[in-house]
Design an enzyme around this catalytic site. Structure first.
Site, PDB file in Angstrom:
ATOM      1  CE  LYS A 161      -4.397  -1.659   1.544  1.00  0.00           C
ATOM      2  NZ  LYS A 161      -5.731  -1.133   1.731  1.00  0.00           N
ATOM      3  CE  LYS A 213      -8.721  -8.442  -5.309  1.00  0.00           C
ATOM      4  NZ  LYS A 213      -8.467  -8.523  -3.870  1.00  0.00           N
ATOM      5  CE  LYS A 235      -9.655   3.382  -5.382  1.00  0.00           C
ATOM      6  NZ  LYS A 235      -8.919   2.499  -4.501  1.00  0.00           N
TER       7      LYS A 235
HETATM    8  N1  TRP Z   1      -9.130  -3.591   5.409  1.00  0.00           N
HETATM    9  C1  TRP Z   1     -10.319  -3.838   4.640  1.00  0.00           C
HETATM   10  C2  TRP Z   1     -10.024  -3.670   3.145  1.00  0.00           C
HETATM   11  O1  TRP Z   1      -9.074  -2.994   2.797  1.00  0.00           O
HETATM   12  C3  TRP Z   1     -11.455  -2.919   5.013  1.00  0.00           C
HETATM   13  C4  TRP Z   1     -11.821  -3.046   6.441  1.00  0.00           C
HETATM   14  C5  TRP Z   1     -11.621  -2.107   7.423  1.00  0.00           C
HETATM   15  C6  TRP Z   1     -12.459  -4.148   7.048  1.00  0.00           C
HETATM   16  N2  TRP Z   1     -12.117  -2.563   8.598  1.00  0.00           N
HETATM   17  C7  TRP Z   1     -12.623  -3.786   8.412  1.00  0.00           C
HETATM   18  C8  TRP Z   1     -12.886  -5.401   6.593  1.00  0.00           C
HETATM   19  C9  TRP Z   1     -13.189  -4.680   9.304  1.00  0.00           C
HETATM   20  C10 TRP Z   1     -13.445  -6.269   7.493  1.00  0.00           C
HETATM   21  C11 TRP Z   1     -13.590  -5.926   8.848  1.00  0.00           C
HETATM   22  O2  TRP Z   1     -10.736  -4.217   2.344  1.00  0.00           O
END
Ligand code: TRP
Length: 343
Positions: free
Chosen positions: A124, A207, A210
């Site tokens: 990231k 995958k 966007k």
């Molecule tokens: N990290 C997840 C993503 O990037 C998004 C996310 C944030 C999430 N908090 C969460 C997913 C809690 C499940 C549960 O897709």
């Protein structure tokens, strides 16, 4: 065994929490088939909490006006996809301050080395590199753990890429429970089997994302553009419709998408396409995606056109979420030794 102060009554439906980032002006087909559709389905058997994670969206540089707009459109799309605000607590993460509060506590429980092992950080951080990336991006999996543990969620529907974060969440829950007192339900990843992992239509080795808009189907996009992208999907020169993800990833991706949208198993689709050219399959996929996207976009627009109603739905979701989150946070503060404020 000690009862969790915040555990659910016996016989209650198990809780689920999931989150999605408001980082685009439209969800794409991969978001829908990989996540949202399952959020909708899980409403029948679980007590569901779904959140638009705006706190996570500021871990990378963002424009305030864009974030505000994307949060509203993400929330509207979640409901347009079929998440029912009567049956689910659907809310914006920053409306529930307990996320940031529990996040801090969990950060103080996480080792620096442990956080450093989260593999998504390097990905990231991207081209800017890890030293230019924010500390928030570094600690983001810990905030995600807080998202989950606040609701005493038993299961967390996530894609394969989130498995490591779920492991961290489980470790932190267990550590807290044994160091202080039984406070958290230790959640399980509900890794979505059968959830189509949608590939990029222009590059079926990647995958759908966007960040490669050419091969990405945005659900709020013009139906004509959706059709055009699908009809120009990269396939191969074998000229036979077979399900062979290894050698024919493009054709296999088209088959999987069509199967997910139509409910027809892939082998049955393949049998029906014997001796047929790729163009026919692409046309069918385009029709099926447009049939999903058109009413979805219309419903999203309807919700956006009534901002007062959208605000009301957000407020009631946040209120339901806070009822649970505030109880968990109070237990946590008590367990770690904070003096409660006098009332
Ligand atoms: N990290 C997840 C993503 O990037 C998004 C996310 C944030 C999430 N908090 C969460 C997913 C809690 C499940 C549960 O897709």
């Amino acid at each position: 065994m000690t009862e969790h102060a915040t555990a659910q009554p016996a016989g209650a439906r198990p809780r689920v929490l999931s989150g999605i980032q408001p980082t685009a002006d439209s969800f794409h087909l991969g978001n829908y088939l990989g996540a949202l559709r399952n959020w909708v389905a899980m409403q029948d058997d679980y007590e569901t909490f779904y959140t638009i994670v705006d706190l996570h969206a500021i871990t990378v540089p963002q424009d305030p006006a864009v974030l505000r707009a994307n949060t509203r459109v993400s929330f509207a799309q979640t409901i347009a996809a079929g998440v029912d605000p009567q049956r689910s607590a659907v809310f914006v993460q920053s409306h529930v301050p307990e996320h940031a509060q529990l996040g801090w506590v969990l950060m103080c429980l996480t080792g620096f080395g442990e956080a450093s092992r989260m593999t998504q950080f390097k990905d990231k951080a991207g081209k800017q590199g890890t030293s230019a990336a924010s500390v928030g991006l570094f600690t983001y999996p810990i905030l995600q753990a807080a998202d989950i543990l606040l609701y005493q969620a038993a299961e967390v529907p996530v894609g394969e890429d989130q498995r490591q974060h779920l492991e961290l969440t489980r470790d932190l829950a267990q550590r807290f429970n044994s160091r202080f007192s039984e406070t958290f339900v230790v959640p399980k990843a509900h890794v979505l089997k059968g959830a189509a992992k949608v590939l990029d239509f222009a590059d079926p080795t990647a995958k759908m994302s966007k960040s490669s808009p050419g091969g990405c189907i945005f659900l709020l996009e013009e139906p004509k553009r959706i059709s055009k992208k699908i009809k120009s999907a990269v396939t191969d020169s074998e000229a036979a419709i077979r399900f062979d993800p290894e050698n024919q990833p493009g054709v296999s991706n088209l088959l999987e998408v069509l199967s997910a949208l139509s409910g027809t198993p892939v082998p049955e689709l393949v049998a029906g396409y014997e001796g047929v050219l790729y163009g026919t399959l692409k046309g069918d996929v385009a029709d099926a995606v447009v049939a999903l996207a058109e009413p979805f976009a219309a419903r999203t627009q309807e919700l956006l056109d009534d901002p007062a109603e959208l605000d009301r739905i957000m407020a009631s979701g946040a209120q339901r979420a806070r009822e649970v989150a505030a109880r968990t946070l109070a237990d946590v503060y008590e367990a770690i030794g904070f003096v409660p404020p006098a009332r």
